[in-house]
Write a protein that holds these residues in place. Structure first.
Motif, short mmCIF file in Angstrom:
data_model
loop_
_atom_site.label_atom_id
_atom_site.label_comp_id
_atom_site.label_asym_id
_atom_site.label_seq_id
_atom_site.Cartn_x
_atom_site.Cartn_y
_atom_site.Cartn_z
N THR A 128 -0.08 114.12 -8.23
CA THR A 128 0.63 114.71 -7.09
C THR A 128 -0.20 114.77 -5.82
O THR A 128 0.35 114.77 -4.73
CB THR A 128 1.12 116.13 -7.43
OG1 THR A 128 0.05 116.84 -8.05
CG2 THR A 128 2.31 116.07 -8.33
N ASN A 129 -1.54 114.85 -5.97
CA ASN A 129 -2.35 114.99 -4.75
C ASN A 129 -2.21 113.77 -3.84
O ASN A 129 -1.90 113.88 -2.67
CB ASN A 129 -3.82 115.22 -5.09
CG ASN A 129 -4.02 116.54 -5.82
OD1 ASN A 129 -3.10 117.34 -5.92
ND2 ASN A 129 -5.22 116.75 -6.33
N ASP A 130 -2.46 112.58 -4.42
CA ASP A 130 -2.32 111.37 -3.62
C ASP A 130 -0.86 111.07 -3.29
O ASP A 130 -0.54 110.64 -2.19
CB ASP A 130 -2.96 110.17 -4.34
CG ASP A 130 -4.44 110.04 -3.99
OD1 ASP A 130 -4.86 110.67 -2.99
OD2 ASP A 130 -5.18 109.34 -4.70
N LEU A 131 0.03 111.34 -4.25
CA LEU A 131 1.45 111.07 -3.98
C LEU A 131 1.92 111.86 -2.75
O LEU A 131 2.62 111.34 -1.90
CB LEU A 131 2.30 111.43 -5.21
CG LEU A 131 3.79 111.08 -5.07
CD1 LEU A 131 3.99 109.56 -4.99
CD2 LEU A 131 4.61 111.65 -6.22
N THR A 132 1.47 113.11 -2.65
CA THR A 132 1.86 113.93 -1.51
C THR A 132 1.24 113.40 -0.22
O THR A 132 1.91 113.24 0.80
CB THR A 132 1.41 115.40 -1.73
OG1 THR A 132 1.93 115.84 -2.98
CG2 THR A 132 1.89 116.29 -0.62
#
Lengths: 568, 87
Positions: free
Chosen positions: A450-454
């Protein structure tokens, strides 16, 4: 309010007892009768050894073997030929025992504290403790007896030596505040083992407070209140009760399966950075490893780790987990993670550049070493390969081809491995999300980062304070992306996990349950918290909330709705 | 005198516990046991000296034994390092 390092969680409210430090003063004089000085020194060493082993034994019984190791380490050090030997040499040359002890200890303290290594700096503080104990014995100074403090005491000291800590009676001490020490110092380790809230490294606290002052020790946030106002005190009394209640509630979830209120089972894994952390995952009741960041092997090194070195680390993690899943993410460097000896080029736009799988596929010789090490480790547990930063189908195909080549080689060479070793995609780019259906045909599993996806979905650099407000996993676009990744995975019949911080977020959990996430991978310390929250939601309730939330237009509305429905 | 080069593979390197396991195993040998690392020589029977060498995982060191039982001492030293020093 005074700030320090949050070293042991919880809230303690009580009356202060300041532990005064003795001045260890002596007159350094030339010794004529070196023989009797040597005898005095030997007796002090013997006394130190006897006292230290008694304390170690006591701590082993009351707290645990791991905590007793600190004192056993002191015994090893004082028994070392260099340590006592150097001191004896100085005494033979006419120094008094006190100055011999001080000089040799200070020499080692200087040596260890210069090393850029937290564990070594910890050894410097060990030697400091040894020095103080030895000087006290030589000077005939008795420590005050902490075991006699009244119930409801908050201990305040410059530093807690292991000998002080060993006297702490858990029932009487409600909090600890010191001027020195970090998260991994002895005081911190022992405070956590005893479950006493502790805030360390609060500057000058011993001179700020006096005996009988009232103190609040917030070991969760790392702050301390001295003689607080009524409203702060009453607020903290409630907080303390809530914390105690919650801890008791969480303990009930240890050893339980992770299921929703209506009995749907999901997997609850851990994110780890080193094979040692796998032990922590087991201790915290994790059901597997959802993300083993392999970077540590490369970053804590001055050379490319060999196949054997990597194999040893992966195997250790696999064996520790004893047949439970261990998902190893292959080297994820570039972006903000640099490894000096790889001599990677400085880039204008590193997050859009030569990183993760792109770098690995461009340097196949090194990547082959890592993949071989992982496939070899698969003979020792349920190891899976996860490819980071996939943006197109060719990338996962290329990795799978390499893995299948390795399998052929191993068959020929008679090297053992798991024939069913899975290769999955980390889904953390908008591109991977949009083609999740295509990737699902190639990959054995998905794991959403989720960190990079966000960051990529919102086009926001979260390190940039001017735009950081946009960085939220609760943005409608990010939530839609997560939903459709999970859907694509489910349609293809593959497992979908999440290994970003969001997987442990109480507000996010109902949404993920409704979307149909199979596996939550969280920081080991959050396993029980996540299991508790998951147990409170039924599919029906989660679906209803999700339907409502997914129809909202802004992040603020979504967060507000989730907070309102929160079951924390 | 005999010597052999070897890579330290236990994750912690020569920290307290591995160093004390190693020095205690070397002490009974009559031979001197030394570690050559980064251009310096350290007494392998001293845990303090071993730790001061700051030998990390992946470091290549040379074990050097000299004395009547040098072969046995070297063999034991290499075995220990290969097995990860009880880490």
């Amino acid at each position: 309010m005074y700030n320090g390092i949050a070293a042991s969680r919880g809230i303690g409210i009580g009356s202060i007892c300041v532990i005064a430090e003795h001045e260890l003063k002596y007159e350094a004089k030339k010794i004529e009768d070196t023989e009797s000085e040597q005898k005095r020194f030997n007796e002090a060493i013997e006394k130190f050894k006897v006292e230290t082993s008694e304390m170690a034994e006591d701590i082993r019984k009351r707290i645990g073997p791991k905590e007793a190791e600190i004192l056993e380490g002191h015994l090893v050090m004082i028994s070392d030929p260099t340590m006592a030997g150097e001191m004896s040499k100085m005494i033979a040359a006419g120094q008094c025992a006190e100055s011999a002890v001080e000089a040799v200890c200070d020499m080692f303290i200087g040596m260890f504290s210069k090393m850029e290594d937290e564990l070594m700096q910890q050894r410097a503080s060990d030697i400091g403790d040894i020095k103080v104990s030895l000087l006290k014995i030589l000077l005939g100074i008795e420590d005050i007896d902490i075991s006699k403090v009244a119930p409801g005491t908050v201990l305040v000291a410059r530093d807690l030596t292991p000998s002080m800590t060993s006297q702490i009676v858990k029932e009487n001490v409600v909090g600890i505040i010191t001027e020195v020490g970090g998260k991994t110092s002895h005081s911190a380790i022992l405070a956590r083992a005893l479950e006493i809230p502790a805030v360390l490294s609060v500057p000058d606290i011993t001179t700020i407070v006096k005996d009988k002052d009232t103190a609040i020790v917030d070991g969760t946030e790392g702050c301390v209140y001295i003689n607080p106002e009524g409203d702060i005190l009453s607020g903290y009394i409630i907080k303390r009760e809530e914390f105690i209640k919650k801890q008791a509630e969480l303990k009930k979830f240890f050893g339980k399966e992770t299921v929703t209120a209506d009995g749907v089972g999901v997997e609850l894994f851990c994110n780890i950075g080193t094979p040692k952390d796998a032990k922590k995952a087991v201790e915290c009741d994790g059901e597997g490893i959802g993300l083993f960041r392999s970077e540590f092997l490369f970053m804590d090194n001055n050379h490319m780790p060999s196949e054997d070195e990597q194999f040893a680390a992966y195997r250790e993690a696999a064996e520790t987990m004893g047949g439970k899943s261990v998902i190893i993410r292959t080297l994820d460097i570039g972006g903000d993670k640099d490894i000096p000896y790889l001599n990677m080029k400085k880039e204008e736009n590193p997050f859009l550049g030569y990183r993760a799988v792109r770098y690995c596929l461009g340097n196949r010789d090194s990547y082959m070493i890592q993949l071989r090490a992982i496939v070899r480790a698969s003979a020792y547990g349920k190891v899976k390969i996860m490819v980071p930063l996939v943006t197109c189908v060719e990338e996962i195909r290329a990795v799978k081809e390499m893995v299948s080549g390795i399998k052929d080689d191993f068959d020929e060479q008679g090297i053992a491995y798991d024939k069913d070793i899975e290769v999955g995609c980390m889904i953390e780019t908008p591109s991977a999300s949009l083609i999740a259906d295509l990737l699902a045909k190639e990959a054995d599993f998905f794991s959403i980062g989720t960190n990079d996806l966000t960051q990529y979905t919102m086009s926001v650099d979260r390190g940039n304070a001017d735009v950081a407000y946009l960085y939220s996993t609760f943005q409608p676009s990010v939530l839609r992306s997560i939903r459709q990744i999970i859907e694509a995975g489910r349609n293809a019949g593959i497992t979908v996990g999440m290994c970003g911080e969001a997987a442990a977020d109480p507000l996010m959990i109902p949404l993920l349950l409704s979307f149909g996430l199979n596996e939550f991978s969280v920081n080991p310390v959050l396993v029980l918290t996540a299991r508790c929250i998951i147990s409170k939601w039924s599919k029906e309730e989660a679906d209803a909330l999700t339907e409502k939330v997914m129809a909202l237009s802004t992040e603020a509305e979504i967060v507000a709705a989730l907070k309102e429905a929160s079951k924390e | 005198m005999v010597s052999q080069k070897i890579t330290v593979t236990n994750e912690q390197g020569m920290h307290m516990r591995p160093a004390s396991v190693f020095s205690q195993a070397m002490t009974p040998f009559a031979s001197t046991v030394k570690i050559n690392f980064n251009g310096n020589t350290y007494d392998a029977k001293s845990v303090m000296m071993l730790m001061s060498a700051c030998i990390k995982c992946g470091a290549e060191i040379e074990v050097e034994c000299d004395g009547a039982d040098e072969q046995d001492a070297l063999k034991k030293a290499i075995e220990l390092i290969e097995s990860g020093l009880g880490d």
